[in-house]
Enzyme design. Structure first.
Site, PDB file in Angstrom:
ATOM      1  CB  CYS A 247     -40.282   0.555 -29.438  1.00  0.00           C
ATOM      2  SG  CYS A 247     -40.425  -1.161 -28.926  1.00  0.00           S
TER       3      CYS A 247
ATOM      4  NE  ARG B 216     -36.674   5.224 -28.009  1.00  0.00           N
ATOM      5  CZ  ARG B 216     -36.633   5.713 -26.791  1.00  0.00           C
ATOM      6  NH1 ARG B 216     -35.788   6.678 -26.519  1.00  0.00           N
ATOM      7  NH2 ARG B 216     -37.431   5.276 -25.844  1.00  0.00           N
TER       8      ARG B 216
ATOM      9  CD1 TRP C  57     -33.959  -4.075 -29.493  1.00  0.00           C
ATOM     10  CD2 TRP C  57     -35.130  -4.733 -27.713  1.00  0.00           C
ATOM     11  NE1 TRP C  57     -33.151  -4.883 -28.734  1.00  0.00           N
ATOM     12  CE2 TRP C  57     -33.841  -5.298 -27.625  1.00  0.00           C
ATOM     13  CE3 TRP C  57     -36.042  -5.020 -26.698  1.00  0.00           C
ATOM     14  CZ2 TRP C  57     -33.444  -6.114 -26.575  1.00  0.00           C
ATOM     15  CZ3 TRP C  57     -35.643  -5.835 -25.641  1.00  0.00           C
ATOM     16  CH2 TRP C  57     -34.351  -6.370 -25.598  1.00  0.00           C
TER      17      TRP C  57
ATOM     18  CG  ASN D 144     -41.114   2.017 -25.606  1.00  0.00           C
ATOM     19  OD1 ASN D 144     -40.698   0.872 -25.493  1.00  0.00           O
ATOM     20  ND2 ASN D 144     -40.386   3.077 -25.339  1.00  0.00           N
ATOM     21  N   GLY D 145     -43.234  -0.768 -24.377  1.00  0.00           N
ATOM     22  CA  GLY D 145     -43.448  -1.316 -23.032  1.00  0.00           C
ATOM     23  C   GLY D 145     -44.004  -2.721 -23.121  1.00  0.00           C
TER      24      GLY D 145
ATOM     25  CD  GLU E 274     -16.839   1.695 -22.313  1.00  0.00           C
ATOM     26  OE1 GLU E 274     -17.544   0.896 -21.679  1.00  0.00           O
ATOM     27  OE2 GLU E 274     -17.279   2.359 -23.259  1.00  0.00           O
TER      28      GLU E 274
ATOM     29  CE  LYS F  17     -18.666   1.100 -26.283  1.00  0.00           C
ATOM     30  NZ  LYS F  17     -19.051   1.609 -25.035  1.00  0.00           N
TER      31      LYS F  17
ATOM     32  CD  GLU G 103     -21.655  -1.706 -27.004  1.00  0.00           C
ATOM     33  OE1 GLU G 103     -22.859  -1.828 -26.782  1.00  0.00           O
ATOM     34  OE2 GLU G 103     -20.968  -0.784 -26.517  1.00  0.00           O
TER      35      GLU G 103
ATOM     36  CG  HIS H 228      -5.014 -15.004  -8.616  1.00  0.00           C
ATOM     37  ND1 HIS H 228      -4.330 -15.650  -7.610  1.00  0.00           N
ATOM     38  CD2 HIS H 228      -4.667 -13.697  -8.524  1.00  0.00           C
ATOM     39  CE1 HIS H 228      -3.612 -14.759  -6.923  1.00  0.00           C
ATOM     40  NE2 HIS H 228      -3.800 -13.572  -7.463  1.00  0.00           N
TER      41      HIS H 228
ATOM     42  CE  LYS I 287     -26.941   5.779 -27.145  1.00  0.00           C
ATOM     43  NZ  LYS I 287     -25.531   5.445 -26.916  1.00  0.00           N
TER      44      LYS I 287
END
Ligand code: AGP
Length: 613
Positions: free
Chosen positions: A2, A27, A74, A100-101, A486, A490, A493, A509, A608
């Site tokens: 957060c 965040r 968040w 935050n936590g 990568e 991108k 997300e 395979h 983030k």
């Protein structure tokens, strides 16, 4: 995860906090709230959803005063809703907290408090903090001592900020463990608190980073830092060189697009002061790497999460090829559970944009506990990953706000290339001619990236052709295999398109069964040592009816003759080619998401900095 902002001083806290939260929205963005001291009471506004909802609420129901604290959330405990948004008031309405936590023992604490008659108004673990503080204040402790007792009672990792209407001359905050930073910004007759520098960069360029198990009492005229058990600390004050403009979008539509374009500047700064082109040498003084250490290293673990881990995979190829040291890349969340074989000759090197990712920090701790040499490559100044490492390479990218990491991917590629050269020189695995050539190649990087970015319009055209896809495969080999991972990350997300990155040689395979006309296949086929192998891969995909989008080197007619679309890149030295090949993939993901009208900078469900396990 957060975002937290606090202000104490003569100005109205509301705009300062709302602006700070805007800079921290990356965040967490499922709800937000603000509390200010107004007319001898604490006024709170909270709302679910994006920060704009809170800003609208504040315009309808204005509040003004100081001190004040704010939060963007968040969710961990309790659904994202106005009721669960922070700040949380205690029962008296005179004490308020943002947090935050995760309070790991919150069930136990809630039962104890409920037994005393405390009524809970949210489903959050955070609310226990404010009730505990009130409980201790009721027993005649002042805010600072009540907060200290509370900090000692709660388990887990936290960033906490508290204020009380009965002591409006102070804000009390603490950092416990690795739940994200607590930064204190010094002003003139005013002071600031935030979970990250961008929130306060307009107001303060001198900051203190709280260490774990430290608390601070912040007043208008001073900041007193103590350990949780009351020992006074003389904190170090760090100057901040970041430009406030770096935390704004400027002429770009999204931070992600701006940050993609900033890569030329970021990579130029990455080289500045570290490369002696005349002598063909690399200097990385912050790493504290002596010839003796370089010679005794017999293994390197690179540990990181997400994009940073893919950067580490490129680093593996570079370090093994150039310095001949075996490298293993282990994702942060697995490292400490894999019982890694470590001794004093092992390096554990973390890569992290935020320097706060809980899994990465835990991996560093594991390395430290087992006696490894712990290094980090980090972007956020003063972050935990920078401070707990014995040596660190600071990415020179400036703040990265878009949730999708871009410039903080290419910078560590170049950092690791430089590290490999330095290690190679100190260990004697590099002859002088090769070393000079590798160093000379670095000079090309900003221009190569700039020329690739100049082709954005062509990438956007391909994005229009692909805008409705539901799945996508990304294939690469050798040093460009991690770029396939990568590129896929991108796309998924920010566009919510199902995408898989795969080592091209593994297709036969199993995954080749997926290819048909509805499965676009993005093939990384630059002129590198794996070029021929990629050509046969493209042929195999075409033979199954797949639409092939190739990333290819200018003039490569072989590839353009086979592919449906080509994303052209200028010819690059192969060891640096991932810095260039990733650029069209960043742009492609960006444009597909933008065309679909999605929230590029704040994709759903993500944050983030991931400061929880
Ligand atoms: C990248 O686009 C992601 N959002 C994510 O994978 C990120 O790279 C990862 O969470 C690691 O973060 P860090 O670099 O701050 O440690």
């Amino acid at each position: 995860m957060c975002g937290i902002v606090g202000y104490i001083g003569p100005r109205d806290a509301t705009p300062i906090i709302l602006n700070g939260l805007r800079r921290l929205e990356y965040r967490g963005y499922d709800s937000a709230g603000i509390a200010v001291f107004q007319d001898n009471a604490i006024e709170v506004r909270r709302d679910a959803g994006k920060l704009q909802n809170l800003a609208d609420l504040v315009s309808r129901q204005p509040l003004s005063g100081a001190p004040g604290i704010g939060h963007t959330r968040w969710a961990t405990h309790g659904a994202p809703s106005a009721r669960n948004a922070h700040p949380h008031l205690g029962s008296t309405g005179r004490v308020v907290v943002v947090h935050n936590g995760i309070v790991e023992n919150f069930l136990e604490l809630r039962d104890e408090l409920s037994a005393e008659g405390v009524i809970f108004n949210s489903d959050t673990d955070t609310e226990t903090i404010v009730h505990l503080v009130e409980h201790h204040m009721a027993a005649a402790l002042d805010l600072t001592e009540a907060a200290r007792r509370t900090f000692q009672q709660i388990r887990g990792a936290h960033g906490i900020v508290l204020m009380s209407a009965d002591e409006p001359d102070k804000i009390v905050c603490a950092r416990i463990g690795n739940a994200g930073g607590v930064v204190l910004g010094l002003g003139d007759g005013e002071n600031f608190i935030a979970s990250d520098i961008p929130a306060i960069i307009d107001h303060s360029r001198r900051v203190i980073f709280l260490e774990s198990h430290q608390m601070a009492v912040v007043t208008r005229d001073g900041i007193r830092v103590e350990t949780l058990d009351g020992k006074l600390i003389q904190p170090q004050i760090h100057p901040v060189s970041w430009d406030p403009v770096a935390a704004e979008k400027g002429e770009f539509r999204h931070f992600m697009q701006k940050e993609i374009h900033e890569q030329v500047r970021a990579l130029t700064d990455t080289l500045a002061g570290r490369v002696d082109f005349e002598k063909g040498k690399i200097r990385l003084p912050e790493l504290n790497l002596t010839p003796e250490i370089a010679r005794r290293i017999d293994k390197i673990y690179i540990t990181a999460c997400g994009t940073a881990a893919y950067a580490g995979m490129v680093g593996k190829t570079l370090i093994e090829r150039i310095a001949r040291i075996p490298v293993e890349v282990v994702i942060g969340s697995e490292f400490r559970y894999s019982d890694p074989i470590i001794d004093k000759n092992t390096v554990v090197m973390a890569i992290s944009q935020s320097g706060e990712t809980a899994d990465t920090l835990a991996a560093m701790e594991e390395g430290r506990r087992k006696g490894a040499i712990v290094w980090s490559i980090v972007n956020a100044i003063g972050s935990q990953a920078m401070r707990i490492a014995a040596g660190s390479i600071s990415m020179q990218t400036g703040p990265e706000i878009g949730v999708a990491s871009t410039k903080a991917f290419t910078a560590p590629l170049v950092d690791q290339y430089m590290l490999a050269i330095l290690l190679g020189e100190l260990r004697g695995t590099l002859d002088e001619t090769t070393r000079r050539q590798l160093v000379k190649d670095l000079r090309l990087i900003p221009d190569l990236v700039g020329r690739t970015l100049a082709r954005e319009a062509a990438v956007e055209k391909v994005a229009h052709a692909l805008k409705d896809i539901r799945d996508c495969l990304y294939l690469g080999r050798g040093i460009n295999m991690p770029i396939a991972y990568e590129g896929a990350l991108k796309l998924k997300e920010i566009s919510y398109v199902h995408a898989e990155g795969y080592p091209a040689g593994e297709m036969k395979h199993g995954p080749i069964a997926l290819i048909d006309k509805d499965m676009p296949v993005i093939c990384l086929a630059p002129k590198d040592p794996w070029h021929e192998k990629m050509i046969s891969q493209i042929q195999q995909a075409k033979a199954r009816g797949g639409t092939v989008i190739a990333v290819a080197t200018d003039g490569d007619e072989l590839v353009s003759g086979m592919a449906d679309h080509v994303l052209w890149i200028p010819e690059s030295p192969w060891m640096l080619s991932p810095v260039v090949t990733v650029i069209p993939l960043q742009l492609l993901a960006y444009h597909i998401a933008a065309i679909r009208g999605l929230d590029v900078d704040q994709p759903r469900n993500l944050a983030k900095s991931v400061t929880v396990e």
